[in-house]
Design a protein around this motif. Sequence first.
Motif, PDB file in Angstrom:
ATOM      1  N   PHE A  21     -11.374  -2.307  -9.288  1.00 47.81           N
ATOM      2  CA  PHE A  21      -9.392  -3.350 -10.259  1.00 47.81           C
ATOM      3  C   PHE A  21      -9.257  -1.766 -10.606  1.00 47.81           C
ATOM      4  O   PHE A  21      -7.752  -1.826  -9.814  1.00 47.81           O
ATOM      5  CB  PHE A  21      -9.330  -3.954 -11.200  1.00 47.81           C
ATOM      6  N   ASP A  22      -9.803  -0.981 -11.021  1.00 45.32           N
ATOM      7  CA  ASP A  22      -8.670   0.796 -10.865  1.00 45.32           C
ATOM      8  C   ASP A  22      -8.317   0.391  -9.596  1.00 45.32           C
ATOM      9  O   ASP A  22      -7.168   1.213  -9.444  1.00 45.32           O
ATOM     10  CB  ASP A  22      -9.156   1.693 -11.885  1.00 45.32           C
ATOM     11  N   ASP A  23      -9.237   0.935  -8.792  1.00 38.49           N
ATOM     12  CA  ASP A  23      -8.401   1.349  -7.341  1.00 38.49           C
ATOM     13  C   ASP A  23      -7.849   0.494  -6.359  1.00 38.49           C
ATOM     14  O   ASP A  23      -6.919   0.954  -5.845  1.00 38.49           O
ATOM     15  CB  ASP A  23      -9.974   1.449  -6.373  1.00 38.49           C
ATOM     16  N   LEU A  24      -7.942  -0.637  -6.626  1.00 40.76           N
ATOM     17  CA  LEU A  24      -6.354  -2.019  -6.142  1.00 40.76           C
ATOM     18  C   LEU A  24      -5.600  -1.540  -6.685  1.00 40.76           C
ATOM     19  O   LEU A  24      -4.599  -1.589  -6.095  1.00 40.76           O
ATOM     20  CB  LEU A  24      -7.600  -3.464  -6.749  1.00 40.76           C
ATOM     21  N   ASN A  25      -5.718  -1.484  -8.155  1.00 38.01           N
ATOM     22  CA  ASN A  25      -4.306  -1.091  -8.388  1.00 38.01           C
ATOM     23  C   ASN A  25      -3.550   0.545  -8.134  1.00 38.01           C
ATOM     24  O   ASN A  25      -2.475   0.545  -7.865  1.00 38.01           O
ATOM     25  CB  ASN A  25      -3.920  -1.307 -10.305  1.00 38.01           C
ATOM     26  N   ALA A  26      -4.174   1.085  -8.110  1.00 33.38           N
ATOM     27  CA  ALA A  26      -4.133   2.660  -7.525  1.00 33.38           C
ATOM     28  C   ALA A  26      -3.677   2.501  -6.040  1.00 33.38           C
ATOM     29  O   ALA A  26      -2.375   2.733  -5.644  1.00 33.38           O
ATOM     30  CB  ALA A  26      -5.326   3.192  -7.513  1.00 33.38           C
ATOM     31  N   ALA A  27      -4.377   1.915  -5.710  1.00 31.35           N
ATOM     32  CA  ALA A  27      -3.374   1.360  -4.121  1.00 31.35           C
ATOM     33  C   ALA A  27      -2.378   0.988  -4.131  1.00 31.35           C
ATOM     34  O   ALA A  27      -1.519   0.573  -2.824  1.00 31.35           O
ATOM     35  CB  ALA A  27      -4.768   0.335  -3.001  1.00 31.35           C
ATOM     36  N   ALA A  28      -2.139  -0.282  -5.336  1.00 30.22           N
ATOM     37  CA  ALA A  28      -1.347  -1.096  -4.950  1.00 30.22           C
ATOM     38  C   ALA A  28       0.235   0.020  -5.072  1.00 30.22           C
ATOM     39  O   ALA A  28       1.466  -0.118  -4.152  1.00 30.22           O
ATOM     40  CB  ALA A  28      -1.201  -2.039  -6.116  1.00 30.22           C
ATOM     41  N   GLU A  29       0.048   0.869  -5.778  1.00 30.69           N
ATOM     42  CA  GLU A  29       1.261   1.780  -6.763  1.00 30.69           C
ATOM     43  C   GLU A  29       1.227   2.469  -5.369  1.00 30.69           C
ATOM     44  O   GLU A  29       2.493   3.100  -5.167  1.00 30.69           O
ATOM     45  CB  GLU A  29       0.150   3.218  -6.916  1.00 30.69           C
ATOM     46  N   GLU A  30       0.914   2.602  -4.479  1.00 26.32           N
ATOM     47  CA  GLU A  30       0.556   3.601  -2.738  1.00 26.32           C
ATOM     48  C   GLU A  30       1.441   2.583  -2.059  1.00 26.32           C
ATOM     49  O   GLU A  30       1.838   3.144  -0.979  1.00 26.32           O
ATOM     50  CB  GLU A  30      -0.604   4.156  -1.858  1.00 26.32           C
ATOM     51  N   GLY A  31       1.428   1.647  -2.315  1.00 22.41           N
ATOM     52  CA  GLY A  31       2.193   0.356  -1.272  1.00 22.41           C
ATOM     53  C   GLY A  31       0.993  -0.561  -0.593  1.00 22.41           C
ATOM     54  O   GLY A  31       0.152  -0.543  -0.404  1.00 22.41           O
ATOM     55  N   PRO A  32       1.757  -1.399  -0.065  1.00 23.91           N
ATOM     56  CA  PRO A  32       1.230  -2.242   0.659  1.00 23.91           C
ATOM     57  C   PRO A  32       0.164  -2.386   1.653  1.00 23.91           C
ATOM     58  O   PRO A  32      -0.968  -2.690   1.919  1.00 23.91           O
ATOM     59  CB  PRO A  32       2.277  -3.216   1.689  1.00 23.91           C
ATOM     60  N   ALA A  33       0.094  -0.902   2.651  1.00 23.91           N
ATOM     61  CA  ALA A  33      -0.228  -0.527   3.781  1.00 23.91           C
ATOM     62  C   ALA A  33      -1.698   0.030   3.084  1.00 23.91           C
ATOM     63  O   ALA A  33      -3.006  -0.366   3.950  1.00 23.91           O
ATOM     64  CB  ALA A  33       0.026  -0.020   4.583  1.00 23.91           C
ATOM     65  N   THR A  34      -1.579   0.910   1.792  1.00 22.67           N
ATOM     66  CA  THR A  34      -2.435   1.374   0.714  1.00 22.67           C
ATOM     67  C   THR A  34      -3.810   0.173   0.844  1.00 22.67           C
ATOM     68  O   THR A  34      -5.111   0.004   0.449  1.00 22.67           O
ATOM     69  CB  THR A  34      -2.388   2.499   0.333  1.00 22.67           C
ATOM     70  N   GLN A  35      -2.257  -1.026   0.135  1.00 21.52           N
ATOM     71  CA  GLN A  35      -3.774  -1.891  -1.007  1.00 21.52           C
ATOM     72  C   GLN A  35      -4.594  -2.574   0.451  1.00 21.52           C
ATOM     73  O   GLN A  35      -6.034  -3.130   0.550  1.00 21.52           O
ATOM     74  CB  GLN A  35      -2.267  -2.185  -1.488  1.00 21.52           C
TER      75      GLN A  35
END
Length: 155
Positions: free
Chosen positions: A44-58
Amino acid sequence: MRRVLFAVLGLAGLLIAGCSSAVAGVALPAASPDDDRELVQAYFDDLNAAAEEGPATQRDFLRRSQHPDYADELCDLGDLTLNVDPAMSTLRVDPDWVPPDAGRDAAHPRGLVYVLGVSVSIRQDGALLGEQIGSQRVVVLEDKAYGFAPCPTGQ
């Protein structure tokens, strides 16, 4: 008196030994959410960190972390991002779960399936579109946590 005590202890030992039996098979450790809790939290930490980077990263994170048995069942979230706040105190094993859209003859995913309560915030271009509370499954397989990419309704 001492002889009687030793006789009683000896008899008790024989009775206990006579009541035990061997179990065939290989001993496996019991499933423990404590053992996998860190892996699930890191997911979940990695999922949320990816969301902070934007849709493509998530989107890339969801592709990489999709359970390998369901790697071809990804949905495109478009320009949406998800922030997921897990209630780790609700983490428990869910041994009978199969993905709901997997079909009638679907098998249980490989690995240890966990379920926990989550709060999900859905964002588009940083703006909050909605929040939802529900349950989410995470599978620990070979010391890695995998999820199931969410699909917007209608996909």
